[in-house]
Design a protein around this motif. Structure first.
Motif, PDB file in Angstrom:
ATOM      1  N   LYS A   8       0.867  -1.049   0.224  1.00 31.74           N
ATOM      2  CA  LYS A   8       0.089  -0.001   0.793  1.00 31.74           C
ATOM      3  C   LYS A   8       1.432   1.667   0.098  1.00 31.74           C
ATOM      4  O   LYS A   8       2.097   1.045   0.902  1.00 31.74           O
ATOM      5  N   ILE A   9       1.091   2.116  -1.637  1.00 31.14           N
ATOM      6  CA  ILE A   9       1.042   3.231  -0.757  1.00 31.14           C
ATOM      7  C   ILE A   9       0.710   4.326  -1.032  1.00 31.14           C
ATOM      8  O   ILE A   9      -0.313   5.083  -2.478  1.00 31.14           O
ATOM      9  N   TYR A  10       1.575   5.294  -0.979  1.00 31.28           N
ATOM     10  CA  TYR A  10       0.316   7.171  -1.072  1.00 31.28           C
ATOM     11  C   TYR A  10       1.249   7.713  -2.295  1.00 31.28           C
ATOM     12  O   TYR A  10       2.845   7.723  -2.160  1.00 31.28           O
ATOM     13  N   ILE A  11       0.802   8.077  -2.958  1.00 34.28           N
ATOM     14  CA  ILE A  11       1.282   8.875  -4.454  1.00 34.28           C
ATOM     15  C   ILE A  11       1.011  10.305  -4.344  1.00 34.28           C
ATOM     16  O   ILE A  11      -0.331  10.575  -3.664  1.00 34.28           O
ATOM     17  N   ARG A  12       1.718  11.175  -5.223  1.00 32.53           N
ATOM     18  CA  ARG A  12       0.958  12.593  -5.251  1.00 32.53           C
ATOM     19  C   ARG A  12       2.211  13.107  -6.501  1.00 32.53           C
ATOM     20  O   ARG A  12       2.889  13.213  -6.476  1.00 32.53           O
ATOM     21  N   SER A  13       0.689  13.702  -7.631  1.00 31.50           N
ATOM     22  CA  SER A  13       1.861  13.970  -8.553  1.00 31.50           C
ATOM     23  C   SER A  13       1.862  15.538  -8.553  1.00 31.50           C
ATOM     24  O   SER A  13       1.984  16.201  -7.173  1.00 31.50           O
ATOM     25  N   GLY A  14       3.040  16.494  -9.092  1.00 29.70           N
ATOM     26  CA  GLY A  14       3.609  17.666  -9.365  1.00 29.70           C
ATOM     27  C   GLY A  14       2.444  18.633  -9.030  1.00 29.70           C
ATOM     28  O   GLY A  14       1.877  18.860 -10.132  1.00 29.70           O
ATOM     29  N   ASP A  15       2.464  19.792  -8.466  1.00 36.74           N
ATOM     30  CA  ASP A  15       1.714  21.027  -8.834  1.00 36.74           C
ATOM     31  C   ASP A  15       1.881  21.518  -9.925  1.00 36.74           C
ATOM     32  O   ASP A  15       3.524  21.372 -10.328  1.00 36.74           O
ATOM     33  N   GLY A  16       1.350  22.127 -10.907  1.00 36.70           N
ATOM     34  CA  GLY A  16       1.960  22.957 -11.982  1.00 36.70           C
ATOM     35  C   GLY A  16       2.572  24.159 -11.174  1.00 36.70           C
ATOM     36  O   GLY A  16       1.947  25.239 -10.488  1.00 36.70           O
ATOM     37  N   GLY A  17       3.284  25.282 -12.360  1.00 39.20           N
ATOM     38  CA  GLY A  17       4.066  26.572 -11.636  1.00 39.20           C
ATOM     39  C   GLY A  17       2.590  27.616 -11.579  1.00 39.20           C
ATOM     40  O   GLY A  17       2.312  27.930 -12.813  1.00 39.20           O
ATOM     41  N   ALA A  18       3.384  28.528 -11.075  1.00 39.34           N
ATOM     42  CA  ALA A  18       2.265  29.251 -11.653  1.00 39.34           C
ATOM     43  C   ALA A  18       2.928  30.797 -11.996  1.00 39.34           C
ATOM     44  O   ALA A  18       4.404  30.514 -13.092  1.00 39.34           O
ATOM     45  N   GLY A  19       2.086  31.455 -13.674  1.00 43.31           N
ATOM     46  CA  GLY A  19       1.941  32.125 -13.901  1.00 43.31           C
ATOM     47  C   GLY A  19       3.170  33.383 -13.525  1.00 43.31           C
ATOM     48  O   GLY A  19       2.973  33.382 -12.643  1.00 43.31           O
ATOM     49  N   CYS A  20       3.407  33.795 -14.294  1.00 46.63           N
ATOM     50  CA  CYS A  20       4.625  35.517 -14.178  1.00 46.63           C
ATOM     51  C   CYS A  20       3.565  36.679 -14.742  1.00 46.63           C
ATOM     52  O   CYS A  20       3.506  37.375 -15.735  1.00 46.63           O
ATOM     53  N   VAL A  21       3.768  37.713 -13.654  1.00 48.03           N
ATOM     54  CA  VAL A  21       3.590  38.935 -14.432  1.00 48.03           C
ATOM     55  C   VAL A  21       4.382  39.687 -14.544  1.00 48.03           C
ATOM     56  O   VAL A  21       5.717  40.210 -13.494  1.00 48.03           O
ATOM     57  N   SER A  22       5.062  40.317 -15.120  1.00 46.66           N
ATOM     58  CA  SER A  22       5.913  41.425 -15.900  1.00 46.66           C
ATOM     59  C   SER A  22       5.886  42.026 -16.965  1.00 46.66           C
ATOM     60  O   SER A  22       4.984  41.146 -18.199  1.00 46.66           O
TER      61      SER A  22
END
Length: 346
Positions: A8-22
């Motif tokens: 039995k294992i726990y998995i989590r995918s990566g969060d998406g990166g935030a967009g930039c205000v520039s």
């Protein structure tokens, strides 16, 4: 290496990166406009079927797996990089179940198969994405989407051509050691085999894989003895070799005990092709042998093969009988594959 067929294992995918205000800021350029880049996508959690593994022992000591998050967007229209995936390597025959241990998510039966169990979150848009003719200086950007997280079960079902069945001390381990290079534990007490054993058997220039399944006893379907946990390993077998101890009190009753547990386990195990063999015939007198053969024949409704795993008597005949059924099953599977391929439409 310890055999482990469930984890039995726990998995989590990566969060998406935030967009930039520039905004573009350069000398002599009065209105540079927005140039914020998009965030990168988060990494996925992938399960891959690889060669060279026959146990899930790797997941006993590590149960948490997290993919990398996506990189945030940057100025000058630079998009963030994608997060690294996490690849879980499992042996052939691994099934993936949801947290309830009942919902099947994937069944990996061939080397090279890959399945994405948790997808990474999408990266957010930078402010350059929101530029329009009426809003030429947007000051907003999207955050990245969160990744998926879940708890899953990995369950291994060994893929073997033939499976060895029988009560404890029926001589299964002795038989496997005699016909293959496997070295299972052999002793004169019940439940010597605590984990399934695999061996490659060679006969008449042909080979097939034989699995020794820990012995069943009466009430195994209700949890007695080792229970029915290991019966899942013979669900994929093409034929069952049922060994009955010739020195037991009643060969017919011993045969019926195992068959009753197969029926209680369901999963169509009772419908699989079966070869019945009376083992340890070297330890029986002619009178006892005749009586046990008659009892077993009445119970199984077929004439049993006679063998002795210790002396090798009758072993080649049993192996040839198993190989004949295995070859027939292989031919039928190839024909089914050919028919499906012929009927496929692009």
């Amino acid at each position: 290496m310890k055999f482990l067929d469930q984890a039995k294992i726990y998995i989590r995918s990566g969060d998406g990166g935030a967009g930039c205000v520039s905004f573009r800021r350069e000398k002599f350029i009065e209105f540079g406009g927005p140039n914020g880049g998009d965030g990168g996508r988060g990494g996925d959690v992938v399960v891959e079927c690889v060669d060279g593994l026959n146990t899930l022992i790797d997941y006993r000591y590590q149960q948490h797996f997290k993919a990398k998050a996506g990189i945030h967007g940057m100025g000058k229209n630079r998009a963030g990089g994608r997060g690294a995936d996490v690849v879980l390597k499992v042996p052939v025959g691994t099934q993936i179940f949801d947290e309830d241990n009942e919902t099947l998510l994937a069944d990996l039966t061939a080397v090279g198969q890959r399945v994405v169990i948790a997808k990474g979150g999408n990266g957010g848009f930078g402010n350059a994405h929101f530029k329009t003719s009426t809003n030429q200086a947007p000051r907003r950007a999207n955050p990245g989407q969160p990744g998926e997280e879940r708890t899953i079960w990995l369950r291994l079902k060994l893929i073997a051509d033939a499976g060895l069945l029988g009560l404890p001390n029926a001589g299964k381990s002795t038989f496997l050691a005699a016909v293959s290079a496997a070295k299972p534990k052999i002793a004169d007490y019940p439940f010597t085999t605590l984990h399934p054993q695999l061996g490659v058997v060679s006969i008449d220039g042909r080979e097939f894989v034989l699995a020794d399944i820990p012995g069943l006893i009466e009430g195994a379907s209700e949890g007695a003895g080792l229970g029915t946990r290991f019966l899942g390993h013979i669900e994929r077998c093409r034929v069952l070799l049922h060994l009955v101890d010739g020195t037991c009190e009643h060969a017919g009753k011993a045969y019926k005990t195992v068959r009753a547990e197969l029926a209680a386990y369901e999963h169509d195990l009772v419908d699989k092709p079966e070869i019945v063999a009376l083992n340890k015939v070297d330890a029986l007198t002619p009178e006892d042998l005749k009586q046990q053969v008659a009892r077993l024949k009445r119970a199984a409704k077929t004439t049993p093969l006679l063998l002795s795993g210790a002396t090798g008597k009758g072993v080649p005949e049993v192996l040839r009988a198993v190989l004949a059924v295995v070859d027939g099953a292989r031919t039928a599977e190839r024909n089914d594959t050919t028919v499906e391929a012929a009927g496929w439409q692009p």
